[in-house]
Enzyme design. Structure first.
Site, mmCIF file in Angstrom:
data_model
loop_
_atom_site.group_PDB
_atom_site.id
_atom_site.type_symbol
_atom_site.label_atom_id
_atom_site.label_comp_id
_atom_site.label_asym_id
_atom_site.label_seq_id
_atom_site.Cartn_x
_atom_site.Cartn_y
_atom_site.Cartn_z
ATOM 1 N N GLY A 166 0.804 -1.216 0.000
ATOM 2 C CA GLY A 166 0.000 0.000 0.000
ATOM 3 C C GLY A 166 0.837 1.267 0.000
ATOM 4 O O GLY A 166 0.645 2.164 -0.828
ATOM 5 N N LYS A 167 1.790 1.354 0.931
ATOM 6 C CA LYS A 167 2.631 2.544 0.994
ATOM 7 C C LYS A 167 3.685 2.531 -0.114
ATOM 8 O O LYS A 167 4.115 3.589 -0.583
ATOM 9 C CB LYS A 167 3.271 2.662 2.371
ATOM 10 C CG LYS A 167 2.258 2.971 3.469
ATOM 11 C CD LYS A 167 2.926 3.203 4.804
ATOM 12 C CE LYS A 167 1.873 3.462 5.871
ATOM 13 N NZ LYS A 167 1.020 2.277 6.140
ATOM 14 N N CYS A 180 0.864 1.836 12.821
ATOM 15 C CA CYS A 180 -0.576 2.099 12.889
ATOM 16 C C CYS A 180 -1.031 1.841 14.323
ATOM 17 O O CYS A 180 -1.952 1.083 14.583
ATOM 18 C CB CYS A 180 -1.368 1.269 11.882
ATOM 19 S SG CYS A 180 -1.091 -0.497 11.962
#
Length: 429
Positions: A243-244, A359
C-alpha cells in the site's frame, strides 16, 4: 430479512466469535455461506450490528449489566440505532426468526447513562491500557478512545501515475464521494448510520484501471510525510502488500528506485499484481532470502519502516482485536520494532533519512520506541513535525498532532483518520 431476523443473526455471529475465538470477518463469512438466502443488504446490516457491538463493547456491557452477545446486540439497536423498545418487541412477536422478547430489565438497562462508569469503560478501552493512553494523550485520552469507537470512512488514494482526483471522483459519482480534508490526493465516503452499506469500489472501472487504491487517509498522510522524492534510492523494509510502496512510487513519479521487501513472503504476494495495475515501474521487489538486501547497505537515501505493531490505530475497522490485545503481545511487538530499527540503520547512508511508521496509538510503540533508539543512535535527529507537515501537505499542522518526541500522531479525533504514528529521522553526515 427484517430487523428481528438480522438481530438474531448478529447474536449468532457474535456467539461464534466468542466460542470459537476466531476473527469477526471469518465468522461473518461463515454465516453468509450457511445462509445464502441473505442478500447484500442483510449481510451489511448484520456486519454493522456485530462491529458496532465490539467497537463499544465495554460501555454497552456496563450499561446492560453483562457482555453476552445478546446484551451487546440489543445495546447497539437500542442505544446506538435508537430503536423504540416497545416497537421492537411488537416486531419480535410477528417474526419467527426474532430473538426472545426484550425483558423489562433489558429495556431499563439500555437507557442507562455512563456517568458512574470507570474511565476505561467510557473510553471503550481495555483497563490495562489506560496508563499508556494517558501518557500519549493526557486529559484527552477518554475522548480519543470514544472517537476510536466510531465507524470509519471508506478512503481512497488517487494514483497520480494514471489519474487525477477529479477524474476518479467522476467515475465514483454514484457513491457521492468527497475530497479528503488533509490528503491532497484522497477521496472519502463517510460511514453511514445503522444498516448503511459500504460502497464496493473495487468493481468500479476506475479501480480496475488503476486510478485509485483503497487506503485510509491516515496512511496517505504518513506516506506523504515520508518525503520520498523523484530519483531517490528508497528501501521499503516492511512493504507487506504494498500500500505505501505504491504511494511512494507515485510520489516519486516512477523516477529513482524503490526496493520493496518484507520478511513474510505471504504478506508480500499481492504486491506484484498491484504494481502492475497501478503502473508503478520503479519498484524492485526483493523476496525474503539470505543476503536479499546486502547490496543496499549504506546506499539508501531513505529507509521506510512500516513497522509491525499492535494495530491499535485500526480499532475502528477491527474492533475485535481491541479486546484480544495483551501485555505479552505488546512486549513482543516492541521487541520486533527495536530489532527492525537496528537493522534499518545499516542501509541509511550519511545524510539519509529513516522513516518510522506504525498504525498504533500506544506510546510504547511510538515516542518511547524512538527515544530508546536515539539513545543508542545519537547520529539520528528527528525533524520538526510542523515543518514536515507544512512541506508535505501544504497546510498548518493540526493541534495535538505533534508529539513530545518530535513525532506525528494521527487519530480519529485529531485528524479524522485511523491511528498512525510517524517519526522522520535524519542521519548525520
Amino acid at each position: 430479512m427484517r430487523l428481528p431476523g438480522r438481530l438474531s443473526a448478529a447474536i449468532q455471529v457474535l456467539t461464534d466469535v466468542e466460542t470459537r475465538k476466531r476473527p469477526v470477518s471469518e465468522a461473518l463469512k461463515s454465516w453468509g455461506l450457511a445462509n445464502r438466502f441473505a442478500g447484500a443488504g442483510d449481510r451489511a446490516a448484520i456486519g454493522n450490528l456485530v462491529y458496532d457491538a465490539l467497537r463499544r463493547r465495554a460501555s454497552h456491557a456496563f450499561a446492560m449489566g453483562e457482555d453476552s452477545p445478546r446484551a451487546l446486540v440489543l445495546a447497539v439497536v437500542l442505544r446506538d440505532w435508537q430503536e423504540d423498545a416497545a416497537a421492537l418487541n411488537a416486531s419480535f412477536a410477528e417474526d419467527s426468526h426474532a430473538p426472545s422478547k426484550l425483558t423489562e430489565q433489558e429495556i431499563q438497562h439500555a437507557g442507562s447513562d455512563l456517568a458512574s462508569a470507570p474511565d476505561h469503560v467510557r473510553a471503550d478501552m481495555p483497563e490495562w491500557l489506560a496508563p499508556s493512553l494517558l501518557r500519549a494523550f493526557g486529559d484527552n485520552w477518554i475522548a480519543e478512545g470514544q472517537a476510536m469507537s466510531g465507524r470509519p470512512s471508506l478512503d481512497l488514494r488517487v494514483n497520480t501515475l494514471k489519474s487525477t482526483r477529479e477524474r476518479a471522483m467522476k467515475s465514483l459519482a454514484r457513491f457521492s464521494p468527497q475530497e479528503t480534508a488533509i490528503s491532497p490526493i484522497g477521496i472519502t465516503m463517510p460511514a453511514g448510520p445503522r444498516d448503511a452499506r459500504t460502497p464496493n469500489v473495487t468493481t468500479d472501472e476506475g479501480y480496475l484501471k488503476g486510478w485509485f487504491e483503497v487506503q485510509d487517509q491516515g496512511s496517505q498522510i504518513v506516506a506523504a510525510l515520508s518525503g520520498a522524492k523523484p530519483g531517490e534510492q528508497v528501501l521499503d523494509l516492511c512493504a507487506g502488500a504494498g500500500g505505501k510502496t505504491l504511494a511512494l512510487a507515485a510520489a516519486m513519479t516512477n523516477k529513482g528506485q524503490i526496493f520493496a521487501y518484507d520478511s513474510d513472503r505471504s504478506r508480500l504476494a499481492p504486491i506484484y499484481d498491484r504494481l502492475k495495475r497501478n503502473g508503478a515501474r520503479n519498484v524492485q521487489v526483493r523476496a525474503p532470502q539470505p543476503d536479499a538486501l546486502e547490496d543496499l547497505v549504506g546506499k539508501m537515501d531513505r529507509v521506510v519502516i512500516d513497522a509491525p505493531c499492535t494495530g491499535t490505530g485500526t480499532w475502528r475497522r477491527r474492533p475485535d482485536t481491541k479486546w484480544k490485545l495483551s501485555p505479552e503481545l505488546l512486549n513482543q511487538r516492541t521487541g520486533e520494532q527495536a530489532e527492525i530499527l537496528e537493522n534499518a540503520v545499516r542501509f541509511v547512508k550519511p545524510g539519509g533519512t529513516l522513516v518510522y511508521i506504525t498504525c498504533s496509538i500506544l506510546p510504547e510503540e511510538n515516542d518511547e520506541q524512538i527515544a530508546a533508539f536515539r539513545v543508542t543512535h545519537p547520529e539520528f535527529t528527528s525533524a520538526a513535525p510542523a515543518d514536515l507537515w507544512q512541506a508535505a501537505l501544504g497546510q498548518p499542522i493540526p493541534d495535538g498532532v505533534a508529539t513530545a518526541g518530535s513525532g506525528l500522531a494521527l487519530t480519529p479525533r485529531l485528524t479524522g483518520t485511523d491511528g498512525f504514528y510517524c517519526n522522520i529521522l535524519t542521519r548525520a553526515l
